[in-house]
Design a protein around this motif. Structure first.
Motif, PDB file in Angstrom:
ATOM      1  N   ILE A 161       0.843  -1.207   0.000  1.00 49.07           N
ATOM      2  CA  ILE A 161       0.000   0.000   0.000  1.00 49.07           C
ATOM      3  C   ILE A 161       0.871   1.246   0.000  1.00 49.07           C
ATOM      4  N   VAL A 162       1.921   1.251   0.846  1.00 52.10           N
ATOM      5  CA  VAL A 162       2.822   2.401   0.915  1.00 52.10           C
ATOM      6  C   VAL A 162       3.478   2.657  -0.443  1.00 52.10           C
ATOM      7  N   ILE A 163       3.896   1.595  -1.113  1.00 50.67           N
ATOM      8  CA  ILE A 163       4.524   1.727  -2.438  1.00 50.67           C
ATOM      9  C   ILE A 163       3.513   2.239  -3.457  1.00 50.67           C
ATOM     10  N   THR A 164       2.294   1.728  -3.399  1.00 47.60           N
ATOM     11  CA  THR A 164       1.268   2.090  -4.373  1.00 47.60           C
ATOM     12  C   THR A 164       0.894   3.563  -4.293  1.00 47.60           C
ATOM     13  N   ILE A 165       0.799   4.112  -3.089  1.00 45.57           N
ATOM     14  CA  ILE A 165       0.353   5.501  -2.931  1.00 45.57           C
ATOM     15  C   ILE A 165       1.504   6.496  -2.977  1.00 45.57           C
ATOM     16  N   ALA A 166       2.735   6.001  -3.067  1.00 41.51           N
ATOM     17  CA  ALA A 166       3.896   6.897  -3.085  1.00 41.51           C
ATOM     18  C   ALA A 166       3.928   7.709  -4.378  1.00 41.51           C
ATOM     19  N   PRO A 167       4.404   8.969  -4.322  1.00 41.50           N
ATOM     20  CA  PRO A 167       4.505   9.795  -5.538  1.00 41.50           C
ATOM     21  C   PRO A 167       5.396   9.145  -6.600  1.00 41.50           C
ATOM     22  N   ARG A 168       6.452   8.460  -6.126  1.00 37.96           N
ATOM     23  CA  ARG A 168       7.352   7.733  -7.032  1.00 37.96           C
ATOM     24  C   ARG A 168       7.435   6.278  -6.567  1.00 37.96           C
ATOM     25  N   PRO A 169       6.530   5.448  -7.048  1.00 38.78           N
ATOM     26  CA  PRO A 169       6.437   4.052  -6.579  1.00 38.78           C
ATOM     27  C   PRO A 169       7.733   3.261  -6.727  1.00 38.78           C
ATOM     28  N   LEU A 170       8.484   3.511  -7.813  1.00 37.32           N
ATOM     29  CA  LEU A 170       9.724   2.758  -8.024  1.00 37.32           C
ATOM     30  C   LEU A 170      10.741   3.070  -6.930  1.00 37.32           C
ATOM     31  N   ILE A 171      10.859   4.351  -6.573  1.00 38.58           N
ATOM     32  CA  ILE A 171      11.774   4.749  -5.496  1.00 38.58           C
ATOM     33  C   ILE A 171      11.320   4.141  -4.171  1.00 38.58           C
ATOM     34  N   LEU A 173       9.632   1.382  -3.793  1.00 41.09           N
ATOM     35  CA  LEU A 173       9.925  -0.060  -3.844  1.00 41.09           C
ATOM     36  C   LEU A 173      11.396  -0.324  -3.525  1.00 41.09           C
ATOM     37  N   ILE A 174      12.280   0.471  -4.104  1.00 42.74           N
ATOM     38  CA  ILE A 174      13.710   0.311  -3.836  1.00 42.74           C
ATOM     39  C   ILE A 174      14.005   0.554  -2.362  1.00 42.74           C
ATOM     40  N   ASN A 175      13.358   1.573  -1.794  1.00 42.43           N
ATOM     41  CA  ASN A 175      13.550   1.867  -0.370  1.00 42.43           C
ATOM     42  C   ASN A 175      13.117   0.703   0.517  1.00 42.43           C
ATOM     43  N   ILE A 177      12.941  -2.490  -0.332  1.00 45.44           N
ATOM     44  CA  ILE A 177      13.890  -3.597  -0.514  1.00 45.44           C
ATOM     45  C   ILE A 177      15.163  -3.341   0.291  1.00 45.44           C
ATOM     46  N   LEU A 178      15.676  -2.119   0.225  1.00 44.97           N
ATOM     47  CA  LEU A 178      16.886  -1.775   0.975  1.00 44.97           C
ATOM     48  C   LEU A 178      16.628  -1.825   2.483  1.00 44.97           C
ATOM     49  N   ALA A 179      15.421  -1.412   2.896  1.00 49.07           N
ATOM     50  CA  ALA A 179      15.079  -1.452   4.322  1.00 49.07           C
ATOM     51  C   ALA A 179      15.098  -2.876   4.847  1.00 49.07           C
ATOM     52  N   VAL A 180      14.586  -3.801   4.044  1.00 49.07           N
ATOM     53  CA  VAL A 180      14.579  -5.213   4.442  1.00 49.07           C
ATOM     54  C   VAL A 180      16.005  -5.754   4.487  1.00 49.07           C
ATOM     55  N   LEU A 181      16.799  -5.402   3.471  1.00 50.14           N
ATOM     56  CA  LEU A 181      18.189  -5.874   3.431  1.00 50.14           C
ATOM     57  C   LEU A 181      18.990  -5.359   4.612  1.00 50.14           C
ATOM     58  N   VAL A 182      18.775  -4.085   4.978  1.00 49.51           N
ATOM     59  CA  VAL A 182      19.483  -3.516   6.124  1.00 49.51           C
ATOM     60  C   VAL A 182      18.967  -4.118   7.424  1.00 49.51           C
ATOM     61  N   GLY A 183      17.627  -4.168   7.559  1.00 57.54           N
ATOM     62  CA  GLY A 183      17.016  -4.644   8.801  1.00 57.54           C
ATOM     63  C   GLY A 183      17.428  -6.054   9.175  1.00 57.54           C
ATOM     64  N   GLY A 184      17.440  -6.953   8.196  1.00 58.98           N
ATOM     65  CA  GLY A 184      17.810  -8.340   8.481  1.00 58.98           C
ATOM     66  C   GLY A 184      19.236  -8.682   8.105  1.00 58.98           C
ATOM     67  N   GLY A 185      19.800  -7.907   7.163  1.00 59.50           N
ATOM     68  CA  GLY A 185      21.136  -8.226   6.656  1.00 59.50           C
ATOM     69  C   GLY A 185      22.211  -8.142   7.712  1.00 59.50           C
ATOM     70  N   VAL A 186      22.146  -7.130   8.550  1.00 56.08           N
ATOM     71  CA  VAL A 186      23.140  -6.959   9.622  1.00 56.08           C
ATOM     72  C   VAL A 186      23.151  -8.179  10.536  1.00 56.08           C
ATOM     73  N   PHE A 187      21.969  -8.625  10.910  1.00 56.72           N
ATOM     74  CA  PHE A 187      21.875  -9.760  11.837  1.00 56.72           C
ATOM     75  C   PHE A 187      22.185 -11.084  11.135  1.00 56.72           C
ATOM     76  N   ALA A 215      10.084   0.504   6.194  1.00 57.75           N
ATOM     77  CA  ALA A 215       9.977   0.814   4.757  1.00 57.75           C
ATOM     78  C   ALA A 215      11.073   1.688   4.144  1.00 57.75           C
ATOM     79  N   THR A 216      12.057   2.163   4.899  1.00 54.76           N
ATOM     80  CA  THR A 216      13.188   2.874   4.299  1.00 54.76           C
ATOM     81  C   THR A 216      14.472   2.414   4.983  1.00 54.76           C
ATOM     82  N   PRO A 217      15.588   2.411   4.238  1.00 55.55           N
ATOM     83  CA  PRO A 217      16.851   1.945   4.840  1.00 55.55           C
ATOM     84  C   PRO A 217      17.316   2.832   5.992  1.00 55.55           C
ATOM     85  N   THR A 218      17.075   4.142   5.882  1.00 58.23           N
ATOM     86  CA  THR A 218      17.480   5.049   6.963  1.00 58.23           C
ATOM     87  C   THR A 218      16.757   4.709   8.257  1.00 58.23           C
TER      88      THR A 218
END
Length: 283
Positions: A161-171, A173-175, A177-187, A215-218
């Protein structure tokens, strides 16, 4: 009116969390036996089983099921076997109600119309499951897949839903994906390097789940940082006073969950403060 409704729902779902945590643990114990009691497993059914005393297994009457009130009225003891019922029960119920109110009062986006009310409801569902994970990890040092996986589905729906309503859905989506990679990748890296000695597999999955939720890497970096700070603030004094041994196992899941809740509600304020204080040239 909305606050009152959220209090009632929060208390009720807090009661559900207590029942869910106990039933999942009891089911795991029973299934782990060589000869499991099928009748007992039916009674432990989350969807069909009746509420019961964790000690004597007596079915609870309606007057025993009022969140907080019943515990206080019975002075923290079972009506039937008179054994003490843990203070965990009213505490979890009150905390859930408090989190629901806090989420409504400090939700970072206006809740009027559009898809935000849907996202907010999904967040309340996530909160309920995260509280169950927090309690389970505190009590038994485990984050069960039976709670993690359904929560992952809820977080995925919220992310879509967050991706769908975003002004730039592709950005967006990338955010995510990066959030998931950061959130679990470190551990995941810590888990692989240490062979599971430094961090548990459940923490890796929880990191992925929370990354999906924020939903965002930051924001993923921020909730991990907050969790590390909280963990240090609690564990270091305990180690210094010898209340905790260096070999003791401290569950990290609760700190991650608290960090993610703080980020979800106040992350935008924290990041804005950080930019103004340390990175003014980026504004």
């Amino acid at each position: 009116m909305i606050i009152a409704v959220l209090i009632v729902i929060g208390l009720a779902l807090g009661s559900f969390v207590n029942a869910l945590v106990w039933r999942v643990h009891e089911q795991e114990k029973e299934v782990g036996k060589k000869k499991s009691d099928k009748n007992y497993l039916k009674l432990l059914s989350i969807s069909k089983g009746r509420s019961m005393c964790p000690h004597c297994k007596h079915k609870l009457a309606k007057q025993d099921l009022l969140p907080v009130v019943s515990w206080l009225g019975l002075k923290g003891k079972c009506r039937y076997c008179h054994k003490p019922i843990s203070v965990q029960y009213p505490i979890v119920e009150l905390v859930m109600a408090g989190l629901f109110i806090a989420s409504y009062c400090w939700w970072p986006v206006a809740l009027h119309g559009g898809t935000q009310p849907v996202i907010f409801v999904l967040w309340l569902m996530l909160l309920t499951g995260l509280m169950a994970l927090l309690v389970y990890d505190l009590r038994w040092l485990l984050l069960p897949n039976r709670i993690l996986y359904p929560l992952g589905l809820v977080a995925a729906v919220q992310a879509v839903i967050v991706i769908t309503i975003a002004p730039r859905p592709l950005i967006a989506l990338i955010n995510v994906i990066l959030a998931v990679l950061v959130g679990g990748g470190v551990f995941y890296i810590l888990f692989q390097v240490s062979g599971g000695k430094w961090i548990g597999g459940g923490d890796v999955k929880l990191g992925w789940l929370l990354g999906l939720a924020v939903a965002t890497p930051t924001r993923s970096v921020l909730f991990i940082f907050i969790a590390a700070v909280l963990g240090s603030l609690i564990s270091l004094p305990l180690l210094a006073t010898h209340r905790l041994k260096p070999s003791s196992i401290i569950p990290f899941g609760p700190f991650l969950i608290i960090g993610a809740i703080i980020v979800q509600l106040f992350g935008h304020i924290i990041l804005l403060w950080y930019q103004k204080a340390f990175l003014p040239f980026t504004l």
